[in-house]
Structures are given as structure tokens and as C-alpha cells.
Scaffold this active site. Structure first.
Site, mmCIF file in Angstrom:
data_model
loop_
_atom_site.group_PDB
_atom_site.id
_atom_site.type_symbol
_atom_site.label_atom_id
_atom_site.label_comp_id
_atom_site.label_asym_id
_atom_site.label_seq_id
_atom_site.Cartn_x
_atom_site.Cartn_y
_atom_site.Cartn_z
ATOM 1 N N ASP A 3 1.235 28.866 74.897
ATOM 2 C CA ASP A 3 2.698 28.911 74.962
ATOM 3 C C ASP A 3 3.154 27.877 75.988
ATOM 4 O O ASP A 3 2.367 27.435 76.823
ATOM 5 C CB ASP A 3 3.170 30.288 75.478
ATOM 6 C CG ASP A 3 3.121 31.340 74.377
ATOM 7 O OD1 ASP A 3 3.082 30.945 73.210
ATOM 8 O OD2 ASP A 3 3.118 32.533 74.706
ATOM 9 N N ASP A 35 3.609 38.303 68.960
ATOM 10 C CA ASP A 35 2.391 37.503 69.131
ATOM 11 C C ASP A 35 1.134 38.312 68.831
ATOM 12 O O ASP A 35 0.046 37.741 68.732
ATOM 13 C CB ASP A 35 2.299 36.967 70.568
ATOM 14 C CG ASP A 35 3.279 35.838 70.824
ATOM 15 O OD1 ASP A 35 3.566 35.101 69.874
ATOM 16 O OD2 ASP A 35 3.760 35.712 71.959
#
Length: 1017
Positions: free
Chosen positions: A456, A762
Site C-alpha cells: 500500500d 483487503d
């Protein structure tokens, strides 16, 4: 060997089926001590129990839901309830009006009828002596009474095992038991034939050796168990937002009590059973308890929240009613915790190696015993004494049997799979200090093979300390990085615009501005929300006043699929207004009007759209995150059940949020590249922001590609095959895009993939990846539960540290395997060949037990705990297809084995001549010299094993205190055994020359190892 291991002893790093786990257990043929060998493997019977319990709970809860629906119809039908409830005296005297069992029955049974009998949720609040706004009082006496009546929020855990349990388990070793029996018989026969104490020496020597092995083994195992216990405690540290005594605070879920007011938001795990108080769009995933994949909507009409379920969408306030073992989740967790972690691929593979070598060792032991006995019979036959047997003959056969059993002790490398656990426990403890919490053992070793990291951006590559530094309001771009800039902005723009802007900032948010116990103002929420609320306060806004001025009708929280959030407000002057906030280009596309420089609402024409888009691109190219705020007036017919409109908005403005790159990230990315690990950035942010940050971090290179999620989605299979290897940045990605990228990298390109994630969405990508890395600060509980490693400081550099430790574990185990197999091969061949050629074994049972301890427990301690060095990140990763026992290892094993065998054979054949050994005890002196030389060969080979390819094996040796301590202890004990424990260990003191020779021969193994390392394989 490698192909046999891959076929029969191959398990996945995670999510292996029960059949696969059972299969390799069935194949383990020669196991000396099942309790010790399988201690750190999954307990399949306990798992079966947990699965049965889960099915029972699921059935129970399904019935409860059906009964609840019937009860609703019953209540709606206006039927009177004849239910009666008496408050127990101890509950009443403690100041409460309802007991724990009653609360448990209501929530667990979804019993609306009983809930209505108690006055609904508000009635339960009163009976629990709490308040929906202030929570429970916090004086110690009140909390103590509450805990006494309702219990604590902890589930029963298995009692920690004491040191003596590990001693008992070490004694369960079958070969040690047989040797114990041999020692007893030897003791009885020896004392009967030679008297006390001379006849007892052999027997007592074996007993002392067994006890030494047992205590050293038990100490090592006990220390490992303590390390795992500490790590388990860390894994269970979960905090939640709670209101107590009028203050909102973060608290451990284990401190919760009935009556507490808990604040739940998307991604949280429900920490106890409870009742819904207030909230919006709350969707609960109950699959962990009920098995139902369809999420349940929780409202005032269906207010039941069960412990262990997960908030899939929305946010709410919850009243805790039942805690700990009174909940179904508590009972289930108590059983699940006994099931243990899955064994790691290396543990299973080394169990396979131990099984193969064990079978070879058993064969050699049987043949050695047969040859020794046959030689003895031949000798007696030659002497004509085969009909007369004495106690000495019995002792000789017993000694042969003890040697055969000890060959099995040495040959079955039980320590191999346990060395993996030792190394993993050591690495996990050290990684904890480096801000990485390993949840699954296998992740520790798999991370060493990682070839790709999908990271990320926000909070991992950047600091996650966000501030609004630029804004475009009323079509004017202005710096707002300081309070003076903000006050200047609020005076420049019309009052009506300031009012709408503050209304949008303070109502359309997942954050909150609260007053802490010390009277200080505190902003709660994600870093993005915190930055915007800080901006609103700097403009002179009042959070509480703004929230109280209008009433929230509907809330749609932010999620990473829509990339926007919205609220509908009922205004004080009447009418409804919707506010929207989110990714700039997405929210701007939903606008058809804009507030111009005069504060007027005007249609959004081509020129204005072009200006706003270029502003977004300009801010993004400065590495700023951009958000767009918009609003629209709604018709009075809007109801809370309707969806918030997706178009027709008026653009209030755009804000640019600065989130600086973390220090050290660029260096860490460069380190990954030199280690053969590709770093990819996967973010939901604007592509220009992503590219600017990626360049700053060194992720995006000239030959790399940056792509947007929607474009990636449209690509065909053939295009993806060509595109994926070049992708370095994926912006505006959805969780599904991340999952697709990970799946392709793993399956199509055979990469070992590590993925970072923090949000609820996620979870699929974290689950799909070989190593899921969740963020400890920004990560939701759902993400953490799906992850294998939790990065406690959310820092990319910590991920690189995890990779370094992973490589260290893998290579340390290879070093230990190389060392142990060398000892195995030499000990087997020496005793077998000697038995065949001379009719006696040069290494006695006691000596072999000592050698076994050097190579097993002490060897594992020395080699499996070697800390990582910088060289580890200069070599390519092992990947998915790498061999474990490599050609380099076989070269070193066979080369050293051949050298040691030739030395010992030379001593057996010519030792007496070379050293002028004469007299009655010549054989004893020679065998002591052989034993001493053999041990020093192992000591120096242990030093050689520190590096498998590098010639300089002494570099950094003093940094590893454990290694130095083990080598020192081994040498000291060897001196004591040879010089002072001769009567027990069948040794005799050696001369200075003989000592020098033993050490020299051991030392010569080092230049030979250096020469071997130059032979290409």
C-alpha cells in the site's frame, strides 16, 4: 531425496487440507519420541472437536433466528406474554436488576419476547446500571462488583506446562527408555560379577548420559515454549473504543464488562455479545459463527450482536451484555486454541528427512548388532567356549545392543524438525523487537522466499501523519498549511460558503472531536479524517455545535470500492441536504454545479471542469492526496431507506493533503531490488499522486508501468500476461484488482507474493497471498485476522526486516541440516565399518549420546539462532521451486564426511603404531583418541557450517553469543569427559601430544572446507 520429499512431505505455507496434514504424519515411520517430535504441529483431533462445536453453534443460532422471527409475529399479533423472571439476590444486592444467564439467553437466543419483557434495550441499560451517553462508572468498587456478577471477557486457556512436564516428555524417547533398561541390566550384572562400585560404572555412565540429554533437551524446549507464550500474549492484544464515565477511550477487549458502551466501525470484530444502541447501515458478517455467508443487517428491530462476528459495513454504538465463556465465541475459542498452528513446510520437509535417515539408521543399527554378535560367536567358537557363558559375555552382548540402540539415537535426527521451531521461535522473538508480530509460524520462513512485495502507499510508504496544505474553494487555489493561512481563507470566502464547508466537514465524517480526561481537545478517526477535521477547526468551526445543529438521517460510510462517503442531514430551518466526499475525480464526475468565486452556485461548464481537473492533477503531481467535497439539496420525500443520490451535486471545493514519504523507504526499496525482490505499489489514490510518491521511493523506474485499476480490469488474459511483469504502480485500485494481481503473480508467474493491507476489503488479497502483512496501527481487526504478519509500526522498512529474518531462518536451518547430516553419516559409517572389520565399535553408548547432544540440541542452539547479516539481502530469493538440500550442501556434507571417515579409519588402523600406544589399556587409549578426534572434528565443522559458500567463517562469530557459549561449553565438557569421567564414559586421560593431534585434525577440517567451497557444483 528431494523428489521423494516433494511428493510425500510437501504442505502449503497456509490453508493446507486436513488430509495433507494427516498424510505426512502417517508416513513418519521411525519416531523415537512422538510427544516431542509432534509438539509444534497442529492437533488434528482438537480441530475436529472445534469443527463439531462450530456446527452445533451454527445450528443453535439458526434455530434462534427462526424462533426470533416467530416471536416478532407473536408480539405483533398482540399476544400477552406469561413469562416471569426473578432477579437473584446477589445480583440485586450488587445494584443490578438482571443476571448474566438471562442476558446471555436474550442475545444468544435472539429472544425479542424476553427483551420486550425487560423493557427493550433501554430497559436492559437501566437494569445494568449504566448510561448510553456516559457508559459505566469507573470507580474500582463498582467495576469489581460488575466483574464478580458477570465475569470477565476472557476465554479459558490451557494451563501453562511446567519445566517438569518437558522433562517427562523428553524421557518418553523410546531409544532412551531402551538404553535405560540396558543401563539397569548392566548395573545388576556388573555389580553381581565385579562388585560395587567397579561393576556399576558402565550402567551409571549410561544413566548419567541419559539424564544429561533429557535435562538439556527439556531446558531448550521449555525456553521455546515460554517464547511462544509471550508471542501468543502479543497476538491477543486487541483494543476497541469504549465510553466509560463520560469519556471515550481506547481499551483492551479483555477489560470489557457488561454495561460498557462500545463504538464499532467497519472492519472491527464484535468483542462481546451485546445489543445495538444507535448507528447507521450496520452489516454484520456472522459466517465465523453461523456459517451463513449472507451478512445480517443490525437495527433497532434486530439489535442482537454476537461476539466474534465482524462489522462488514457501517458504524454503531453497542451495549455489552455477555462476556467471556458465557458467549458461544468464548467456548469455541477455548477449543480452537488447543488445535494449534499448522506445521510449516520446513518442519514437514525435515520430518521427511528424519524419517528417511531414521530408516537407514535403523537398518545399519540392526546390521551392526548382528555383525558384532556374529563376531563374538565366531570368537567363542574359535576358542571352544561357545557352551560356557559368563556375566562378562552377557555384559558384552548388552554393550553391543546399547551401541546398536545408540546408533539409532544418533541416526534418527529428531532434532531436525525441532530445530525449525527453535529457529522460528528465536526469529519471532527478535522480529517482535523489530516491530513485526508473526501470527503464523510458516510466514516467518515463507517471507525469506518472497520474490514480490505488493505494498500500500498510505501509511506504509508514507508517514500517515496527514495535514491539509492546499485547497481550491470558490475556484481559488490557496495554501492552507498554517493557522494564519486558514483564518485568511475563512475571511476571504463568503460566509455562506464557509457555513456549507464546515457543515460538510463536521457531519460527513467518520471521525470525531472529543474532550479527553485532561480537558484537552482530541481528534479520533483515520489520518485522512483527522486532517480534514483539523482543517475545519482551523477555519474556526465548532464540531459539537455543528453536529447538534442538524440531524443525521442517513450515513453511507467510506469504502474502498465506491471511494466516497455520504450523509443526509435534516437542516434546522427545514429541508434535507446530502453531503458527499471522496476521490476527487469520482466526486467531481458526480457534480453538475460549482460554487464560483463570488459564492454563487453556477452550472459546471467545460472551462470550469477543465480548471478543476488541472488543479487536481497539479496537486497530485506535488504528491498530495486530493479529496473533493460536494453537496446537494434533496426533495422532502427522501426517506432513510432510500440510497443517497450518486449525481447532481454542487462542488464545494478540493483539498490537497500532504502525507510525507517515510524516512528510509527509498533505501529499503533499493535493498529489496538488490535482493531480487520486486516492489509494487498498489493504492486507491490518484495516479499522479501515486506516481509522484513511487518515484520518490524509487519504486517507479523508467521501464516500469503505472496503471489505473479500471484500465487493468478491462485487459484481456493475453494482455495481462505481457503487462503484469512491468506493472510497478497500480492506482485507483479496488480490493478486487489487488486480489487479481496477487492471484496472477502467484499462479501464472509462480512468484512468492507478500501483500500489505489495512482495510476490511483487503482480507481476500491477504488470504490469497503467500504472506499477508496487515498494518498494526491503521489496520482493521478483519485485516489483522486474515494476515500472517502484523507490521506494528506500519513501516515499509519493517517489511524488509521481516524478509531478512525469513531468509535467515531458511539458511540457518540449511546450516544445521548440513552439520547434522555430516555427523550422522560419519557416526553411522565409523561404527558400522568398525563392527564389520574389527568386531568392536570405537564409540561407546555413552560417547554416542554425548555426540548426539552436540549435534542435536546444542547444534540447533548454535546454528539455528544465527542472527541475519547484510549479505543475506545481496543474494536472489529461493522462490517457489528452490531445493532445500542443495548441491552445495551435499558437496560440503560428503567432502567433510569423507575427510572425517579417513582420519578415523587411519587412527583405527595405524593409531597404535603412530602414537606408540602399548600396554593392557592400549585399546582404551586408542578409542579415547578416536572419540576425542571425532568430537573436535564436529566442533570445527560446526564453525565451518556458519557459512555454506563463503570461505571466511569467522566473520561476526563473536556477535552470536549463543554460538560462542555452545562451542565453549562443548570443549569444556569434552575435556571433563576425557580427563575426569573415564570410568563412566569409557575414556582415559590423553597426553599433551594426543590432545594436540585431536585438535589439529579437527582444525584441518577448516582449510579442507575452504577448498571444498571452491569446487563448483
Amino acid at each position: 531425496m528431494e523428489s521423494y520429499l516433494n511428493e510425500n512431505f510437501e504442505v502449503k505455507p497456509k490453508n493446507s487440507s486436513e488430509e495433507v496434514l494427516q498424510r505426512w504424519r502417517d508416513l513418519c515411520g521411525v519416531v523415537k519420541n512422538p510427544k516431542r517430535r509432534f509438539r509444534f504441529t497442529a492437533n488434528l483431533s482438537k480441530r475436529y472437536e472445534a469443527a463439531t462445536m462450530r456446527r452445533t453453534i451454527q445450528e443453535k443460532l439458526r434455530i434462534a433466528v427462526l424462533v426470533s422471527k416467530a416471536a416478532v409475529q407473536f408480539i405483533q399479533g398482540g399476544q400477552r406474554s406469561d413469562y416471569k423472571y426473578t432477579v437473584p439476590k446477589e445480583v440485586q444486592s450488587a445494584g443490578f436488576q438482571i443476571c448474566g444467564d438471562e442476558l446471555g439467553s436474550i442475545v444468544e437466543g435472539h429472544d425479542l419476547k424476553r427483551l420486550k419483557f425487560h423493557g427493550g434495550v433501554s430497559g436492559i441499560v437501566t437494569k445494568l446500571a449504566t448510561s448510553t451517553t456516559n457508559g459505566t462508572p469507573t470507580d474500582d468498587e463498582a467495576l469489581s462488583r460488575r466483574e464478580q456478577i458477570y465475569g470477565i471477557n476472557k476465554f479459558t486457556e490451557s494451563v501453562a506446562r511446567s519445566f517438569w512436564v518437558f522433562v517427562w516428555e523428553a524421557l518418553q524417547d523410546m531409544t532412551l527408555m531402551i538404553l535405560g533398561v540396558c543401563a539397569l541390566v548392566s548395573l545388576i550384572v556388573g555389580v553381581a560379577t565385579e562388585g560395587w562400585p567397579k561393576g556399576a560404572h558402565d550402567g551409571l555412565g549410561i544413566v548419567a548420559s541419559i539424564l544429561l540429554v533429557v535435562f538439556v533437551t527439556a531446558t531448550s524446549d521449555y525456553r521455546q515454549s515460554l517464547q511462544f507464550k509471550d508471542l501468543d500474549k502479543e497476538k491477543k492484544k486487541i483494543s476497541i473504543q469504549v465510553t466509560r464515565n463520560g469519556y471515550r477511550q481506547k481499551m483492551s477487549i479483555y477489560d470489557l464488562l457488561p454495561g460498557d458502551i462500545v463504538h464499532l466501525s467497519i472492519g472491527d470484530q464484535v468483542p462481546a455479545d451485546g445489543l445495538f444502541l444507535s448507528g447507521f447501515s450496520v452489516l454484520i458478517d456472522e459466517s465465523s459463527l453461523t456459517g451463513e455467508s449472507e451478512p445480517v443487517m443490525v437495527t433497532a428491530e434486530n439489535p442482537f450482536l454476537l461476539s466474534g462476528t465482524k462489522v462488514q459495513d457501517g458504524s454503531c454504538k453497542m451495549l455489552v451484555t455477555t462476556v467471556g465463556m458465557r458467549t458461544q465465541w468464548g467456548k469455541l475459542m477455548a477449543t480452537l486454541s488447543e488445535g494449534g498452528d499448522d506445521e510449516t513446510p520446513l518442519q514437514v520437509k525435515l520430518n521427511g528427512v528424519a524419517t528417511i535417515i531414521g530408516k537407514i539408521g535403523l537398518f545399519f543399527a540392526v546390521v551392526t548388532f548382528a555383525v558384532l554378535v556374529q563376531k563374538m560367536f565366531g570368537r567363542k567358537l574359535w576358542d571352544g567356549t561357545h557352551w560356557s557363558w559368563s556375566g562378562d559375555d552377557a555384559l558384552e552382548i548388552l554393550e553391543y545392543f546399547a551401541i546398536a540402540v545408540t546408533i539409532v539415537v544418533v541416526a534418527v535426527p529428531e532434532g531436525l524438525p525441532l530445530a525449525v521451531t527453535l529457529s522460528l521461535a528465536f526469529a519471532m522473538k527478535k522480529m517482535m523487537n523489530d516491530k513485526a508480530l508473526v501470527r503464523h509460524l510458516a510466514a516467518c520462513e515463507t517471507m525469506g522466499s518472497a520474490t514480490t512485495i505488493c505494498s500500500d502507499k498510505t501509511g506504509t510508504l508514507t508517514t500517515n501523519h496527514m495535514t491539509v496544505v492546499k485547497s481550491c474553494i470558490c475556484m481559488n487555489v490557496k495554501d492552507v498549511g498554517t493557522p494564519a493561512d486558514c483564518s485568511s481563507l475563512s475571511s476571504e470566502i463568503p460566509t455562506s460558503v464557509v457555513k456549507v464547508l464546515l457543515q460538510s466537514i463536521f457531519n460527513n465524517t467518520g471521525g470525531e472531536v472529543v474532550v479527553s480526561k485532561g480537558g484537552k481537545r482530541e481528534i479520533l478517526g483515520t489520518p485522512t479524517e483527522t486532517a480534514i477535521l483539523e482543517f475545519g477547526l482551523s477555519l474556526g468551526g465548532d464540531f459539537q455545535a455543528e453536529r447538534q445543529a442538524s440531524e443525521l438521517v442517513k450515513v453511507e460510510p467510506f469504502n474502498s470500492t465506491k471511494k466516497r462517503m455520504g450523509v443526509v442531514l435534516e437542516l434546522p430551518e427545514g429541508g434535507l441536504r446530502a453531503h458527499c466526499k471522496g476521490a476527487s475525480e469520482i466526486v467531481l464526475a458526480a457534480c453538475d454545479k460549482v460554487i464560483d468565486s463570488n459564492g454563487e452556485v453556477v452550472p459546471l461548464d467545460e472551462r470550469s471542469i477543465s480548471y478543476l481537473k488541472s488543479t487536481i492533477d497539479q496537486l497530485a503531481s506535488e504528491a498530495l492526496r486530493t479529496l473533493c467535497l460536494a453537496y446537494m439539496e434533496l426533495e422532502s420525500g427522501f426517506s432513510a431507506d432510500d440510497a443517497i443520490p450518486v449525481s447532481g451535486y454542487t462542488c464545494i471545493g478540493i483539498v490537497g493533503i500532504k502525507d510525507p514519504v517515510r524516512p528510509g523507504v527509498r533505501e529499503s526499496v533499493a535493498l529489496c531490488r538488490s535482493a531480487g525482490v520486486t516492489v509494487r505499489m498498489v493504492t486507491g489514490d490518484n495516479i499522479n499522486t501515486a506516481k509522484a510518491i513511487a518515484r520518490e521511493c524509487g519504486i517507479l523506474t523508467d521501464d516500469g508501468i503505472a496503471i489505473e485499476g479500471p484500465v487493468f480490469r478491462e485487459k484481456s488474459q493475453e494482455e495481462l500476461l505481457e503487462l503484469i511483469p512491468k506493472i510497478q504502480v497500480m492506482a485507483r485500485s479496488s480490493p478486487l484488482d489487488k486480489h487479481t494481481l496477487v492471484k496472477h503473480l502467484r499462479t501464472t508467474f509462480n512468484e512468492v507474493v507478500a501483500v500489505t493491507g489495512d482495510g476490511t476489503n483487503d482480507a481476500p488479497a491477504l488470504h490469497e497471498a503467500d504472506i499477508g502483512l496487515a498494518m498494526g496501527i491503521a489496520g482493521t481487526e478483519v485485516a489483522k485476522e486474515s494476515a500472517d504478519v502484523i507490521i506494528l509500526d506500519d513501516n515499509f522498512s519493517t517489511i524488509v526486516t521481516v524478509a531478512k529474518w525469513g531468509r535467515s531462518v531458511y539458511i540457518n536451518i540449511q546450516k544445521f541440516v548440513q552439520f547434522q547430516l555430516t555427523v550422522n553419516v560419519v557416526a553411522l559409517i565409523v561404527n558400522f565399518s568398525s563392527a564389520c572389520l574389527t568386531g568392536s565399535a570405537p564409540l561407546t553408548a555413552v560417547q554416542l549420546l554425548w555426540v548426539n547432544m552436540i549435534m542435536d540440541t546444542l547444534g540447533a542452539l548454535a546454528l539455528a539462532t544465527e542472527p541475519p547479516n547484510e549479505e543475506l539481502m545481496k543474494r536472489p530469493p529461493v522462490g517457489r521451486t528452490g531445493k532445500f538440500i542443495t548441491n552445495v550442501m551435499w558437496r560440503n556434507i560428503l567432502g567433510q564426511s569423507l575427510y572425517q571417515f579417513l582420519v578415523i579409519w587411519f587412527l583405527q588402523a595405524f593409531g597404535k603404531t603412530v602414537f606408540f600406544i602399548r600396554g593392557a589399556d592400549a585399546d582404551l587409549v586408542l578409542n579415547t583418541l578416536i572419540f576425542n578426534t571425532f568430537v573436535f572434528c564436529q566442533v570445527f565443522n560446526e564453525v565451518n557450517s556458519r557459512e555454506m559458500e563463503k570461505i571466511d567463517v569467522l566473520e561476526g562469530i563473536l556477535d552470536n553469543k549463543v554460538f560462542v557459549a555452545v562451542i565453549t561449553a562443548t570443549v569444556l565438557f569434552q575435556i571433563i569427559i576425557v580427563e575426569y569421567l573415564g570410568t563412566f564414559a569409557n575414556t582415559t586421560p590423553l597426553s599433551i601430544l594426543q590432545w594436540f593431534f585431536s585438535i589439529l585434525i579437527g582444525f584441518l577440517g577448516m582449510p579442507i572446507a575452504a577448498y571444498l567451497k571452491q569446487i563448483p557444483v
